[in-house]
Motif scaffolding. Sequence first.
Motif, PDB file in Angstrom:
ATOM      1  N   SER A 123       6.842  -1.057   9.533  1.00  0.00           N
ATOM      2  CA  SER A 123       5.698  -0.471   9.256  1.00  0.00           C
ATOM      3  C   SER A 123       4.975  -0.805   7.946  1.00  0.00           C
ATOM      4  O   SER A 123       5.880  -1.060   7.194  1.00  0.00           O
ATOM      5  CB  SER A 123       6.204   1.181   9.086  1.00  0.00           C
ATOM      6  OG  SER A 123       5.109   1.841   8.526  1.00  0.00           O
ATOM      7  N   PRO A 124       3.855  -0.940   8.012  1.00  0.00           N
ATOM      8  CA  PRO A 124       3.200  -1.248   6.503  1.00  0.00           C
ATOM      9  C   PRO A 124       3.456  -0.262   5.411  1.00  0.00           C
ATOM     10  O   PRO A 124       3.215  -0.549   4.339  1.00  0.00           O
ATOM     11  CB  PRO A 124       1.548  -1.438   6.895  1.00  0.00           C
ATOM     12  CG  PRO A 124       1.410  -0.788   8.159  1.00  0.00           C
ATOM     13  CD  PRO A 124       2.646  -0.773   9.161  1.00  0.00           C
ATOM     14  N   ALA A 125       3.926   1.032   6.061  1.00  0.00           N
ATOM     15  CA  ALA A 125       4.124   1.866   5.012  1.00  0.00           C
ATOM     16  C   ALA A 125       5.786   1.942   4.500  1.00  0.00           C
ATOM     17  O   ALA A 125       6.191   2.996   3.859  1.00  0.00           O
ATOM     18  CB  ALA A 125       3.905   3.430   5.463  1.00  0.00           C
ATOM     19  N   GLY A 126       6.606   1.159   5.039  1.00  0.00           N
ATOM     20  CA  GLY A 126       7.988   1.003   4.883  1.00  0.00           C
ATOM     21  C   GLY A 126       8.394   0.893   3.255  1.00  0.00           C
ATOM     22  O   GLY A 126       7.903   0.195   2.613  1.00  0.00           O
ATOM     23  N   ASP A 127       9.070   1.899   3.097  1.00  0.00           N
ATOM     24  CA  ASP A 127       9.364   2.143   1.507  1.00  0.00           C
ATOM     25  C   ASP A 127       9.852   0.966   0.832  1.00  0.00           C
ATOM     26  O   ASP A 127       9.710   0.628  -0.721  1.00  0.00           O
ATOM     27  CB  ASP A 127       9.934   3.271   1.323  1.00  0.00           C
ATOM     28  CG  ASP A 127       9.220   4.672   1.559  1.00  0.00           C
ATOM     29  OD1 ASP A 127       7.992   4.547   1.257  1.00  0.00           O
ATOM     30  OD2 ASP A 127       9.855   5.564   2.083  1.00  0.00           O
ATOM     31  N   THR A 128      10.958   0.306   1.256  1.00  0.00           N
ATOM     32  CA  THR A 128      11.709  -0.807   0.580  1.00  0.00           C
ATOM     33  C   THR A 128      11.076  -2.079   0.698  1.00  0.00           C
ATOM     34  O   THR A 128      11.159  -2.907  -0.087  1.00  0.00           O
ATOM     35  CB  THR A 128      13.044  -1.020   1.380  1.00  0.00           C
ATOM     36  OG1 THR A 128      12.874  -1.515   2.717  1.00  0.00           O
ATOM     37  CG2 THR A 128      13.861   0.143   1.355  1.00  0.00           C
ATOM     38  N   LEU A 129       9.871  -2.113   1.452  1.00  0.00           N
ATOM     39  CA  LEU A 129       9.151  -3.499   1.661  1.00  0.00           C
ATOM     40  C   LEU A 129       8.627  -3.943   0.505  1.00  0.00           C
ATOM     41  O   LEU A 129       8.781  -5.036   0.297  1.00  0.00           O
ATOM     42  CB  LEU A 129       8.472  -3.425   2.765  1.00  0.00           C
ATOM     43  CG  LEU A 129       9.060  -3.005   4.484  1.00  0.00           C
ATOM     44  CD1 LEU A 129       8.151  -3.157   5.344  1.00  0.00           C
ATOM     45  CD2 LEU A 129      10.248  -3.645   4.610  1.00  0.00           C
ATOM     46  N   PRO A 130       7.908  -3.458  -0.085  1.00  0.00           N
ATOM     47  CA  PRO A 130       7.286  -3.893  -1.468  1.00  0.00           C
ATOM     48  C   PRO A 130       8.335  -4.276  -2.493  1.00  0.00           C
ATOM     49  O   PRO A 130       8.125  -5.294  -3.136  1.00  0.00           O
ATOM     50  CB  PRO A 130       6.450  -2.368  -2.100  1.00  0.00           C
ATOM     51  CG  PRO A 130       6.187  -1.521  -1.018  1.00  0.00           C
ATOM     52  CD  PRO A 130       7.456  -1.911   0.066  1.00  0.00           C
ATOM     53  N   VAL A 131       9.389  -3.440  -2.285  1.00  0.00           N
ATOM     54  CA  VAL A 131      10.514  -4.294  -3.450  1.00  0.00           C
ATOM     55  C   VAL A 131      10.903  -5.445  -2.925  1.00  0.00           C
ATOM     56  O   VAL A 131      11.013  -6.554  -3.752  1.00  0.00           O
ATOM     57  CB  VAL A 131      11.776  -3.172  -3.068  1.00  0.00           C
ATOM     58  CG1 VAL A 131      12.951  -3.654  -4.118  1.00  0.00           C
ATOM     59  CG2 VAL A 131      11.288  -1.691  -3.827  1.00  0.00           C
ATOM     60  N   PHE A 132      11.144  -5.643  -1.651  1.00  0.00           N
ATOM     61  CA  PHE A 132      11.679  -7.273  -1.172  1.00  0.00           C
ATOM     62  C   PHE A 132      10.453  -8.272  -1.489  1.00  0.00           C
ATOM     63  O   PHE A 132      10.912  -9.245  -1.724  1.00  0.00           O
ATOM     64  CB  PHE A 132      12.221  -6.984   0.164  1.00  0.00           C
ATOM     65  CG  PHE A 132      13.240  -6.228   0.520  1.00  0.00           C
ATOM     66  CD1 PHE A 132      14.477  -6.523  -0.252  1.00  0.00           C
ATOM     67  CD2 PHE A 132      13.455  -5.240   1.326  1.00  0.00           C
ATOM     68  CE1 PHE A 132      15.674  -5.780  -0.054  1.00  0.00           C
ATOM     69  CE2 PHE A 132      14.825  -4.634   1.475  1.00  0.00           C
ATOM     70  CZ  PHE A 132      15.615  -4.817   0.870  1.00  0.00           C
ATOM     71  N   ALA A 133       9.232  -7.587  -1.260  1.00  0.00           N
ATOM     72  CA  ALA A 133       8.303  -8.526  -1.590  1.00  0.00           C
ATOM     73  C   ALA A 133       8.143  -9.194  -2.911  1.00  0.00           C
ATOM     74  O   ALA A 133       8.063 -10.243  -3.459  1.00  0.00           O
ATOM     75  CB  ALA A 133       6.925  -7.915  -1.111  1.00  0.00           C
ATOM     76  N   VAL A 134       8.258  -8.083  -3.846  1.00  0.00           N
ATOM     77  CA  VAL A 134       8.132  -8.561  -5.370  1.00  0.00           C
ATOM     78  C   VAL A 134       9.536  -9.267  -5.782  1.00  0.00           C
ATOM     79  O   VAL A 134       9.726 -10.108  -6.595  1.00  0.00           O
ATOM     80  CB  VAL A 134       7.949  -7.363  -6.165  1.00  0.00           C
ATOM     81  CG1 VAL A 134       6.618  -7.042  -6.138  1.00  0.00           C
ATOM     82  CG2 VAL A 134       8.780  -6.270  -6.240  1.00  0.00           C
TER      83      VAL A 134
END
Lengths: 165, 273
Positions: free
Chosen positions: B121-132
């Motif tokens: 999901s684009p709203a996945g809460d952990t995903l921005p963390v793994f991106a940065v």
Amino acid sequence: MKFTLNGAPRELDAHPLKRLLDVLREDCGLTGTKEGCGEGECGACTVLVDGEPVVSCLMPCAQAEGCDVITIEGLAGNHPLQRAMMREVGAQCGICTPGVILAARGLVEAARRPTLERVREALAGNLCRCTGYEAIHRAVLSAHAELHGPSAKSAAPVPAEEAGA
Amino acid sequence: MRTATAPFTLRRARTLDAALKILHEEPGTVPLAGCTDVYVALEFGGTPGSRYLDLTRLSALKRITTSGEKLVIGALATYTELQKSRFVRARLPMLVEAARLVGGVQIQNMGTVGGNLANGSPAGDTLPVFAVADADVVLAGPDGERRVPFNAFYTGYRKSVRRPDELIVAVEVPPVIGKQWFRKVGTRAAQAISKVVFAGVRGLETRLALGSVAPTVVRLPNTEMVLNGGGSIDEALRALADEIQPIDDLRSTAAYRRGVAANLVRQFWSATA
């Protein structure tokens, strides 16, 4: 499937994808566990699996195989938190109450007195549309005081224990 | 549940090899871990599949450990385990914060990192963390393991480079240098799916990522370039406006998301100054 239910070994025949919620209510006849939203938002169906609160509406019963499952019936109506909920009028319609009690049980039983912040955090996944929560929070703190004495050492604001991982 | 599960089958794997064999030999099999997405789909009458494979007995995939400089998070680690792990707390506090804000405690006890990635999901809460964090996703398949940079993992809305017979087995996170910052904006603090979710790192190199403003979680290379080149936050926010594509949906509007995304980047910039 085989599991331990409220301390007693239990064996039953259920489809492995059947929700634990339905197995408890329909196959085991324990209707204290309530279905609220059915999508993991409201916490009404909270039970303890190996001591940890989970929403039984999102768990296939196969995942509880071999586990220790505790429902509200397992507290036998005599847990300090159950008495405190009565005292503080922490329940009105009662649908959320079994889930609230199981979600907060760990905090009540832990030696350290939880802060109000910790109580709110532990119950963030349990919706109550009647009480406005304050009476529930008072009941949790009151039950802790009953169990451990009012001067129990206060807990850190966030759990600091290490995972075995 | 609106979807009757009685006609469906569930297998339970005891080893990763057995799980991979089932996925390879029985196409369409849906892996299950915390079930916090799949069972919601079933509740709403969806049919993610008719064959399911339970992974929760693969206890080796629950482990959170370190390997050299890298933090290695097993795909079956739950949000609760992320919060408790001393390695995650020491190296990736923004992930602890993200895990704390996923659902309530019950969901945190069930939902897994691998599930958050696989659900996509684009709203996945952990995903921005793994991106940065410039993490790598470790995939296991019939031919062994491969590593994919997290920032190349998604190819579109809920689409990734994971092949149907591969499993996400871990996320590897290199050391993150600089101040970490995470913020989720939703209807309420717990239990609400993000309207906008942000993670940022400010060090020698500033890195920014946003969720819920595009079909996938996105890094913001142009905004980063302005900030890393010594540009002002106002110039950076002009770049930001061109690199996000939020939409109106049941949770929020595109205009609100644009406003919040800019506010979050500005708040990050002043909070980490």
